[in-house]
Enzyme design. Structure first.
Site, PDB file in Angstrom:
ATOM      1  N   TRP A 141      44.108  46.395  35.896  1.00 18.71           N
ATOM      2  CA  TRP A 141      43.776  46.887  34.635  1.00 18.71           C
ATOM      3  C   TRP A 141      45.671  47.328  33.891  1.00 18.71           C
ATOM      4  CZ3 TRP A 141      47.534  50.022  36.064  1.00 18.71           C
ATOM      5  CH2 TRP A 141      48.525  49.728  37.724  1.00 18.71           C
ATOM      6  N   ASN A 142      45.866  47.154  34.612  1.00 21.04           N
ATOM      7  CA  ASN A 142      47.307  47.549  33.828  1.00 21.04           C
ATOM      8  C   ASN A 142      47.436  47.203  32.310  1.00 21.04           C
ATOM      9  OD1 ASN A 142      47.633  44.963  34.494  1.00 21.04           O
ATOM     10  ND2 ASN A 142      50.374  44.917  35.085  1.00 21.04           N
ATOM     11  N   LYS A 173      34.627  40.107  35.758  1.00 20.30           N
ATOM     12  CA  LYS A 173      34.586  40.954  36.469  1.00 20.30           C
ATOM     13  C   LYS A 173      36.282  42.251  36.578  1.00 20.30           C
ATOM     14  CE  LYS A 173      34.318  43.668  41.419  1.00 20.30           C
ATOM     15  NZ  LYS A 173      35.741  45.219  40.991  1.00 20.30           N
ATOM     16  N   HIS A 174      35.707  43.386  35.773  1.00 24.88           N
ATOM     17  CA  HIS A 174      36.916  44.053  35.178  1.00 24.88           C
ATOM     18  C   HIS A 174      37.224  44.820  36.223  1.00 24.88           C
ATOM     19  CE1 HIS A 174      40.728  44.248  33.047  1.00 24.88           C
ATOM     20  NE2 HIS A 174      39.944  43.814  31.662  1.00 24.88           N
ATOM     21  N   GLY A 221      45.951  40.119  40.454  1.00 21.72           N
ATOM     22  CA  GLY A 221      46.293  41.315  40.909  1.00 21.72           C
ATOM     23  C   GLY A 221      47.165  41.972  42.361  1.00 21.72           C
ATOM     24  N   SER A 222      46.889  42.173  43.971  1.00 24.04           N
ATOM     25  CA  SER A 222      47.534  42.216  44.266  1.00 24.04           C
ATOM     26  C   SER A 222      47.723  40.776  45.515  1.00 24.04           C
ATOM     27  CB  SER A 222      47.546  43.277  45.433  1.00 24.04           C
ATOM     28  OG  SER A 222      46.236  43.340  46.177  1.00 24.04           O
ATOM     29  N   GLU A 233      47.303  35.317  40.090  1.00 23.72           N
ATOM     30  CA  GLU A 233      48.833  35.573  39.583  1.00 23.72           C
ATOM     31  C   GLU A 233      48.572  36.777  40.514  1.00 23.72           C
ATOM     32  OE1 GLU A 233      51.071  37.532  38.406  1.00 23.72           O
ATOM     33  OE2 GLU A 233      49.189  37.613  36.456  1.00 23.72           O
ATOM     34  N   LEU A 234      49.563  36.703  41.784  1.00 28.81           N
ATOM     35  CA  LEU A 234      49.945  37.748  42.270  1.00 28.81           C
ATOM     36  C   LEU A 234      51.090  39.157  41.774  1.00 28.81           C
ATOM     37  CD1 LEU A 234      48.759  36.378  45.426  1.00 28.81           C
ATOM     38  CD2 LEU A 234      47.153  37.252  43.478  1.00 28.81           C
ATOM     39  N   CYS A 264      52.932  43.064  36.639  1.00 27.66           N
ATOM     40  CA  CYS A 264      53.836  42.186  37.582  1.00 27.66           C
ATOM     41  C   CYS A 264      54.623  41.828  37.583  1.00 27.66           C
ATOM     42  CB  CYS A 264      52.656  40.797  38.227  1.00 27.66           C
ATOM     43  SG  CYS A 264      52.286  40.948  36.354  1.00 27.66           S
ATOM     44  N   GLU A 275      56.458  45.797  46.654  1.00 26.72           N
ATOM     45  CA  GLU A 275      56.614  45.923  44.812  1.00 26.72           C
ATOM     46  C   GLU A 275      56.145  47.060  44.864  1.00 26.72           C
ATOM     47  OE1 GLU A 275      54.186  44.045  41.414  1.00 26.72           O
ATOM     48  OE2 GLU A 275      52.755  44.050  43.402  1.00 26.72           O
TER      49      GLU A 275
END
Length: 460
Positions: A133-134, A157-158, A209-210, A231-232, A265, A362
């Site tokens: 969402w960022n 899938k947002h 995401g995480s 991409e975490l 991130c 994080e």
């Protein structure tokens, strides 16, 4: 389990829109429609695809204010930062349209087992993206445009809280001339998402995401031998070396920590400052951070908006409290505000050491961790003392030396020298270690989900 989701304005706490979740059969129909669209799209010439990608960029620019307004409402971004995000999306489309036909063109080789060889970059099929969402527009554009250019079809899938942004992007792509079903947004649960990953028509999965989410998605994809790009998260370190210009250091580090409300991130999160500069940097950094105001993103005096959700704000506060219980000091902020919305004050911690969330994990919000290093070499050691490796920064007057340190010693995918940046279409974006694998931007993303195929002509 609920069959709907409701988006919420994090500034006011008020409900925005209700959306009905697709069930398993509805999602399957979209996947199959996406595959059918791919069967035609893959044969469109590279130049044709490039024209459509360019048109998508123009359409995004035309819808800039609508996208901006929606992003501000759905996740609390400052309007100016939302506009900058749309501008970056337009830049991605322009870069991809310009360089895609060359990057994806067939290559001639001279094989030892034949008269002529051709390397062709064939599209693979349906590529499924699970996005956060960022950056509601950028995260989607980053992977989708590269894959559309490559000839794949794309599913999204947002994140639930920015569902409206995902649907608006689908509408913009379609109005720009992208054929129906080449890009579709899925409004689905995590269970149905697993079914999408397993579907035989889905050939690749990409997630931003995480690291926890990355492990789950990569495991599910691996069960079905699907390629992934991840991409975490990260806890990027910015190093203030002995010879740093403190004006540059303070300005860079403040911007790097609070850009996008600190919910980035590749944000600067750990500030590793050598003993020679530590006290002077701390005094000036804390003063600047303390002066920043979190408020309504539409208010002209707000330096940052709310966090995206109340539960995320509460989780960040728990990380701060645990760090303090293990020895960290609060230099400013750190107190849970009263009232509505998902606000959290700009916070600075020092005496940050291993074993604290502020050092090890994080902090996805406006919380900075100050870490003292003995010297430049110790600063580099501390920076790499992390399970993450997405980005980082070096502040130094000796740019040649800083560049060498970045190239040879910094164990991350990206390093910024004497400044802070997020992403640019020309340079690869991605990380190492628990920050994931694979690359986007700089032409690399167009080659992640293609079949690099050898065609060997033994005899003419």
């Amino acid at each position: 389990m609920s069959n709907s989701i409701t988006t919420v304005n994090p500034t006011t706490g008020e409900a925005l829109t209700h959306y009905t979740l697709m069930d398993s059969s509805q999602a399957k129909q979209v996947v199959e429609a996406s595959h059918e669209a791919f069967l035609d799209w893959r044969h469109k010439p590279l130049e044709h695809r490039a024209k459509v990608v360019k048109a998508i960029g123009q359409a995004l620019n035309e819808h800039k204010e609508a996208l901006t307004e929606l992003m501000v409402k759905e996740m609390g971004k400052l309007p100016e930062e939302a506009r900058q995000e749309v501008d970056l999306c337009v830049g991605i489309c322009d870069y991809t349209a310009e360089h895609g036909p060359t990057k994806l063109a067939d290559e001639e080789r001279n094989p030892s087992n034949g008269e002529r060889g051709i390397v062709t970059y064939s599209p693979m099929g349906v590529i499924y993206g699970i996005q956060p969402w960022n950056f509601p527009a950028y995260q989607v554009v980053r992977y989708s445009i590269a894959n559309i250019m490559a000839g794949n079809s794309v599913l999204l899938k947002h994140a639930e809280i920015v569902t409206g942004s995902g649907l608006l992007l689908e509408k913009i792509y379609r109005e720009a001339g992208l054929p129906e079903n080449v890009f579709r947004a899925l409004i689905i649960s995590h269970d149905v998402s697993d079914e999408v990953i397993a579907h035989k028509a889905v050939r690749g999965v990409t997630l931003t995401g995480s690291d926890g989410a990355g492990r789950k998605v990569a495991t599910k994809a691996a069960e079905h031998l699907k390629k992934t790009v991840l991409e975490l998260g990260s806890n990027d370190a910015f190093l203030v070396l002995d010879d740093a210009d403190l004006d540059v250091a303070v300005d860079t580090c403040v911007k790097g920590r609070v850009f996008n409300g600190g919910q980035t991130c590749v944000a600067a999160k750990r500030f590793v400052v050598t003993d020679a500069n530590y006290e002077a940097f701390k005094e000036r950094f804390v003063a600047k951070m303390k002066a920043l105001k979190a408020g309504d993103p539409n208010a002209p005096d707000s330096d940052l908006g709310p966090m995206a959700r109340v539960d995320l704000r509460d989780g960040l506060h728990d990380q701060v409290k645990e760090s303090v219980s293990k020895g960290a000091n609060v230099l400013c902020g750190g107190e849970m505000p009263e009232g509505k919305g998902a606000f959290y004050p700009v916070t600075v911690l020092d005496n940050v050491t291993p074993g604290q969330p502020a050092y090890d994990d994080e902090l996805f919000g406006p919380v900075a961790a100050l870490i003292r290093a003995k010297d430049d070499e110790d600063a580099m050691r501390i920076a790499n003392d992390s399970r993450y490796g997405l980005g980082g920064g070096i502040i130094s007057k000796d740019v040649k030396r800083a560049t060498e340190i970045a190239s040879k010693y910094f164990d991350t995918g990206m390093v910024f020298i004497n400044g802070f940046g997020v992403a640019t279409p020309e340079m690869p974006f991605g990380g190492v270690k628990d920050s994931g694998y694979g690359r986007e931007h700089g032409g690399f993303g167009m080659l992640e989900f293609v079949n690099v195929k050898s065609v060997i002509v033994v005899q003419e």
